[in-house]
Scaffold this motif. Structure first.
Motif, PDB file in Angstrom:
ATOM      1  N   MET A 163       0.823  -1.205   0.000  1.00  0.00           N
ATOM      2  CA  MET A 163       0.000   0.000   0.000  1.00  0.00           C
ATOM      3  C   MET A 163       0.860   1.259   0.000  1.00  0.00           C
ATOM      4  SD  MET A 163      -3.112  -0.968   2.618  1.00  0.00           S
ATOM      5  CE  MET A 163      -3.858   0.650   2.421  1.00  0.00           C
ATOM      6  N   GLU A 164       1.872   1.258   0.830  1.00  0.00           N
ATOM      7  CA  GLU A 164       2.709   2.442   0.950  1.00  0.00           C
ATOM      8  C   GLU A 164       3.567   2.637  -0.304  1.00  0.00           C
ATOM      9  OE1 GLU A 164       4.458   3.146   4.890  1.00  0.00           O
ATOM     10  OE2 GLU A 164       3.349   1.402   5.571  1.00  0.00           O
ATOM     11  N   ARG A 165       4.093   1.548  -0.834  1.00  0.00           N
ATOM     12  CA  ARG A 165       4.897   1.632  -2.060  1.00  0.00           C
ATOM     13  C   ARG A 165       4.046   2.132  -3.232  1.00  0.00           C
ATOM     14  NH1 ARG A 165       6.296  -3.169  -2.105  1.00  0.00           N
ATOM     15  NH2 ARG A 165       4.966  -4.039  -3.739  1.00  0.00           N
ATOM     16  N   SER A 166       2.821   1.648  -3.328  1.00  0.00           N
ATOM     17  CA  SER A 166       1.916   2.075  -4.392  1.00  0.00           C
ATOM     18  C   SER A 166       1.617   3.563  -4.277  1.00  0.00           C
ATOM     19  CB  SER A 166       0.612   1.271  -4.337  1.00  0.00           C
ATOM     20  OG  SER A 166       0.865  -0.099  -4.541  1.00  0.00           O
ATOM     21  N   TYR A 167       1.391   4.014  -3.042  1.00  0.00           N
ATOM     22  CA  TYR A 167       1.143   5.436  -2.831  1.00  0.00           C
ATOM     23  C   TYR A 167       2.353   6.263  -3.251  1.00  0.00           C
ATOM     24  CZ  TYR A 167       1.275   9.885  -0.463  1.00  0.00           C
ATOM     25  OH  TYR A 167       1.445  11.224  -0.206  1.00  0.00           O
ATOM     26  N   LEU A 168       3.553   5.836  -2.864  1.00  0.00           N
ATOM     27  CA  LEU A 168       4.761   6.580  -3.190  1.00  0.00           C
ATOM     28  C   LEU A 168       4.946   6.678  -4.701  1.00  0.00           C
ATOM     29  CD1 LEU A 168       7.306   7.983  -2.044  1.00  0.00           C
ATOM     30  CD2 LEU A 168       8.454   5.759  -2.201  1.00  0.00           C
ATOM     31  N   ASN A 169       4.717   5.586  -5.415  1.00  0.00           N
ATOM     32  CA  ASN A 169       4.857   5.595  -6.871  1.00  0.00           C
ATOM     33  C   ASN A 169       3.868   6.556  -7.523  1.00  0.00           C
ATOM     34  OD1 ASN A 169       6.884   3.687  -6.732  1.00  0.00           O
ATOM     35  ND2 ASN A 169       5.534   1.951  -7.095  1.00  0.00           N
ATOM     36  N   GLU A 170       2.642   6.561  -7.017  1.00  0.00           N
ATOM     37  CA  GLU A 170       1.627   7.459  -7.581  1.00  0.00           C
ATOM     38  C   GLU A 170       1.937   8.916  -7.243  1.00  0.00           C
ATOM     39  OE1 GLU A 170      -1.562   8.665  -9.829  1.00  0.00           O
ATOM     40  OE2 GLU A 170      -0.556   6.722  -9.739  1.00  0.00           O
ATOM     41  N   LEU A 171       2.467   9.155  -6.040  1.00  0.00           N
ATOM     42  CA  LEU A 171       2.831  10.517  -5.668  1.00  0.00           C
ATOM     43  C   LEU A 171       3.919  11.047  -6.598  1.00  0.00           C
ATOM     44  CD1 LEU A 171       2.635  12.927  -3.704  1.00  0.00           C
ATOM     45  CD2 LEU A 171       4.422  11.809  -2.328  1.00  0.00           C
ATOM     46  N   ALA A 172       4.931  10.222  -6.878  1.00  0.00           N
ATOM     47  CA  ALA A 172       6.007  10.640  -7.785  1.00  0.00           C
ATOM     48  C   ALA A 172       5.448  10.990  -9.157  1.00  0.00           C
ATOM     49  CB  ALA A 172       7.049   9.534  -7.896  1.00  0.00           C
ATOM     50  N   LYS A 173       4.494  10.188  -9.612  1.00  0.00           N
ATOM     51  CA  LYS A 173       3.859  10.449 -10.909  1.00  0.00           C
ATOM     52  C   LYS A 173       3.116  11.782 -10.900  1.00  0.00           C
ATOM     53  CE  LYS A 173       0.268   8.580 -13.971  1.00  0.00           C
ATOM     54  NZ  LYS A 173      -0.691   7.454 -14.135  1.00  0.00           N
ATOM     55  N   GLN A 174       2.361  12.039  -9.840  1.00  0.00           N
ATOM     56  CA  GLN A 174       1.582  13.273  -9.765  1.00  0.00           C
ATOM     57  C   GLN A 174       2.464  14.500  -9.537  1.00  0.00           C
ATOM     58  OE1 GLN A 174      -1.498  13.400 -10.657  1.00  0.00           O
ATOM     59  NE2 GLN A 174      -1.648  11.160 -10.810  1.00  0.00           N
ATOM     60  N   LEU A 175       3.610  14.310  -8.891  1.00  0.00           N
ATOM     61  CA  LEU A 175       4.571  15.407  -8.711  1.00  0.00           C
ATOM     62  C   LEU A 175       5.340  15.695  -9.991  1.00  0.00           C
ATOM     63  CD1 LEU A 175       6.021  14.486  -5.198  1.00  0.00           C
ATOM     64  CD2 LEU A 175       4.657  16.528  -5.738  1.00  0.00           C
ATOM     65  N   LYS A 176       5.200  14.799 -10.973  1.00  0.00           N
ATOM     66  CA  LYS A 176       5.860  14.938 -12.277  1.00  0.00           C
ATOM     67  C   LYS A 176       7.388  15.004 -12.139  1.00  0.00           C
ATOM     68  CE  LYS A 176       1.940  17.155 -14.591  1.00  0.00           C
ATOM     69  NZ  LYS A 176       0.958  16.891 -13.533  1.00  0.00           N
ATOM     70  N   LEU A 177       7.912  14.165 -11.256  1.00  0.00           N
ATOM     71  CA  LEU A 177       9.352  14.113 -11.059  1.00  0.00           C
ATOM     72  C   LEU A 177       9.975  13.176 -12.086  1.00  0.00           C
ATOM     73  CD1 LEU A 177       9.600  13.822  -7.168  1.00  0.00           C
ATOM     74  CD2 LEU A 177      10.141  15.820  -8.564  1.00  0.00           C
ATOM     75  N   PRO A 178      11.025  13.621 -12.791  1.00  0.00           N
ATOM     76  CA  PRO A 178      11.722  12.721 -13.713  1.00  0.00           C
ATOM     77  C   PRO A 178      12.235  11.493 -12.979  1.00  0.00           C
ATOM     78  CG  PRO A 178      12.439  14.997 -14.011  1.00  0.00           C
ATOM     79  CD  PRO A 178      11.598  14.974 -12.772  1.00  0.00           C
ATOM     80  N   VAL A 179      12.270  10.361 -13.676  1.00  0.00           N
ATOM     81  CA  VAL A 179      12.717   9.113 -13.056  1.00  0.00           C
ATOM     82  C   VAL A 179      14.128   9.252 -12.508  1.00  0.00           C
ATOM     83  CG1 VAL A 179      13.272   6.683 -13.496  1.00  0.00           C
ATOM     84  CG2 VAL A 179      11.211   7.685 -14.482  1.00  0.00           C
ATOM     85  N   GLU A 180      14.988   9.951 -13.248  1.00  0.00           N
ATOM     86  CA  GLU A 180      16.378  10.130 -12.802  1.00  0.00           C
ATOM     87  C   GLU A 180      16.450  10.902 -11.491  1.00  0.00           C
ATOM     88  OE1 GLU A 180      15.204  10.975 -15.730  1.00  0.00           O
ATOM     89  OE2 GLU A 180      16.186   9.633 -17.186  1.00  0.00           O
ATOM     90  N   LEU A 181      15.572  11.890 -11.330  1.00  0.00           N
ATOM     91  CA  LEU A 181      15.545  12.665 -10.086  1.00  0.00           C
ATOM     92  C   LEU A 181      15.009  11.808  -8.943  1.00  0.00           C
ATOM     93  CD1 LEU A 181      15.904  15.211  -8.446  1.00  0.00           C
ATOM     94  CD2 LEU A 181      13.749  16.083  -9.388  1.00  0.00           C
ATOM     95  N   GLN A 182      13.997  11.003  -9.198  1.00  0.00           N
ATOM     96  CA  GLN A 182      13.495  10.081  -8.175  1.00  0.00           C
ATOM     97  C   GLN A 182      14.612   9.163  -7.690  1.00  0.00           C
ATOM     98  OE1 GLN A 182       9.864   7.939  -9.313  1.00  0.00           O
ATOM     99  NE2 GLN A 182       9.439   9.526 -10.793  1.00  0.00           N
ATOM    100  N   GLN A 183      15.376   8.626  -8.639  1.00  0.00           N
ATOM    101  CA  GLN A 183      16.459   7.709  -8.288  1.00  0.00           C
ATOM    102  C   GLN A 183      17.527   8.396  -7.456  1.00  0.00           C
ATOM    103  OE1 GLN A 183      17.527   6.446 -12.261  1.00  0.00           O
ATOM    104  NE2 GLN A 183      16.096   4.722 -12.236  1.00  0.00           N
ATOM    105  N   GLU A 184      17.859   9.645  -7.800  1.00  0.00           N
ATOM    106  CA  GLU A 184      18.871  10.384  -7.055  1.00  0.00           C
ATOM    107  C   GLU A 184      18.383  10.709  -5.648  1.00  0.00           C
ATOM    108  OE1 GLU A 184      22.466  11.878  -6.152  1.00  0.00           O
ATOM    109  OE2 GLU A 184      21.972  10.892  -8.048  1.00  0.00           O
ATOM    110  N   ILE A 185      17.111  11.051  -5.515  1.00  0.00           N
ATOM    111  CA  ILE A 185      16.537  11.328  -4.197  1.00  0.00           C
ATOM    112  C   ILE A 185      16.615  10.081  -3.324  1.00  0.00           C
ATOM    113  CG2 ILE A 185      14.367  11.782  -2.963  1.00  0.00           C
ATOM    114  CD1 ILE A 185      13.666  13.723  -5.286  1.00  0.00           C
ATOM    115  N   LYS A 186      16.259   8.931  -3.885  1.00  0.00           N
ATOM    116  CA  LYS A 186      16.328   7.682  -3.113  1.00  0.00           C
ATOM    117  C   LYS A 186      17.766   7.353  -2.736  1.00  0.00           C
ATOM    118  CE  LYS A 186      12.097   5.371  -4.625  1.00  0.00           C
ATOM    119  NZ  LYS A 186      11.513   4.153  -5.236  1.00  0.00           N
ATOM    120  N   LYS A 187      18.693   7.611  -3.650  1.00  0.00           N
ATOM    121  CA  LYS A 187      20.115   7.358  -3.376  1.00  0.00           C
ATOM    122  C   LYS A 187      20.588   8.196  -2.201  1.00  0.00           C
ATOM    123  CE  LYS A 187      24.689   7.920  -5.507  1.00  0.00           C
ATOM    124  NZ  LYS A 187      25.404   8.335  -6.753  1.00  0.00           N
ATOM    125  N   GLN A 188      20.250   9.479  -2.201  1.00  0.00           N
ATOM    126  CA  GLN A 188      20.681  10.364  -1.117  1.00  0.00           C
ATOM    127  C   GLN A 188      19.944  10.044   0.180  1.00  0.00           C
ATOM    128  OE1 GLN A 188      23.310  12.174  -1.388  1.00  0.00           O
ATOM    129  NE2 GLN A 188      23.493  11.722  -3.569  1.00  0.00           N
TER     130      GLN A 188
END
Length: 238
Positions: free
Chosen positions: A203-228
């Motif tokens: 449930m939480e992972r699904s929410y996070l994925n949808e939030l990233a989509k709605q925030l319109k964050l590029p995949v590369e930026l999502q990956q860098e945020i998770k890395k940091q």
């Protein structure tokens, strides 16, 4: 409504647990950002801020995530440093790929004009409250803890009503993402969600994925945020 004032009070409340807080750590350069974060999280040099700006909600989740330590030990300053590092790295990678020169410094919460801080803090609080609800509910005991903690730091009736309304709202990533008026704020909202959410929960992972989509964050930026975020969690655990 003064969300910054509430966050300031929460930061001050924990400043004595690991050492005296310092105001000068908020405006470090990109090259020293993670070093400054390390100092805040370790408590070296009197820079740690325990208790944290977001402890009222993270504490209600039973401290299940190391990411909670990043926020409760480092507060808003730590969040800003991690967001700045992630956004700067992504920005530099984009510029290198497009052979462009860097033309501005990311306006994350640790380096925006005072007039813009309230906008950032409100968006971050919206993201934290939503993340706390992403496992399906906030039970009565968790709600008691949240209400009690908020009441310690503010008597602002409009702020208390706003927090109550956010807690009662249905979990809607579209509405939550609408609080991001800039890409930097979107990155901060995503970062704080990554730190709070347990991605082992469907449930939480699904929410996070949808939030990233709605925030319109590029995949590369999502990956860098998770890395940091992982790097910050490792610092908090050490």
């Amino acid at each position: 409504m003064n969300t910054k004032g509430l966050l300031d009070q929460l930061l001050k409340s924990g400043s004595g647990l690991l050492g005296n807080s310092t105001a000068g750590g908020n405006r470090t350069s990109g090259s020293t950002a993670m070093g400054g974060l390390s100092g805040m999280l370790s408590g070296k040099g009197g820079a740690a801020m325990a208790g944290g700006a977001l402890g009222l909600l993270l504490g209600s989740k039973k401290g299940r995530k190391l990411g909670g330590k990043v926020l409760t030990y480092g507060g808003m300053a730590a969040l800003g440093l991690v967001a700045y590092k992630a956004y700067s790295n992504w920005q530099q990678n984009q510029q290198q790929q497009n052979q462009q020169s860097q033309n501005y410094s990311p306006a994350t919460i640790d380096r925006v004009p005072e007039a813009d801080v309230e906008m950032h803090t409100k968006a971050i609080l919206i993201a934290v409250i939503a993340a706390a609800k992403s496992d399906g509910h906030i039970d009565d005991r968790e709600r008691e803890i949240i209400d009690a903690e908020v009441a310690k730091f503010t008597r602002d009736a409009s702020l208390l009503r706003w927090i109550d309304a956010e807690l009662q709202k249905p979990l809607d990533p579209v509405t939550i993402a609408s609080a991001a008026s800039s890409q930097e704020i979107a990155a901060e909202m995503y970062l704080v969600s990554v730190l709070v959410i347990d991605e082992e929960s469907f449930m939480e992972r699904s929410y996070l994925n949808e939030l990233a989509k709605q925030l319109k964050l590029p995949v590369e930026l999502q990956q860098e945020i998770k890395k940091q975020a992982v790097a910050a969690e490792q610092m908090a655990a050490s």
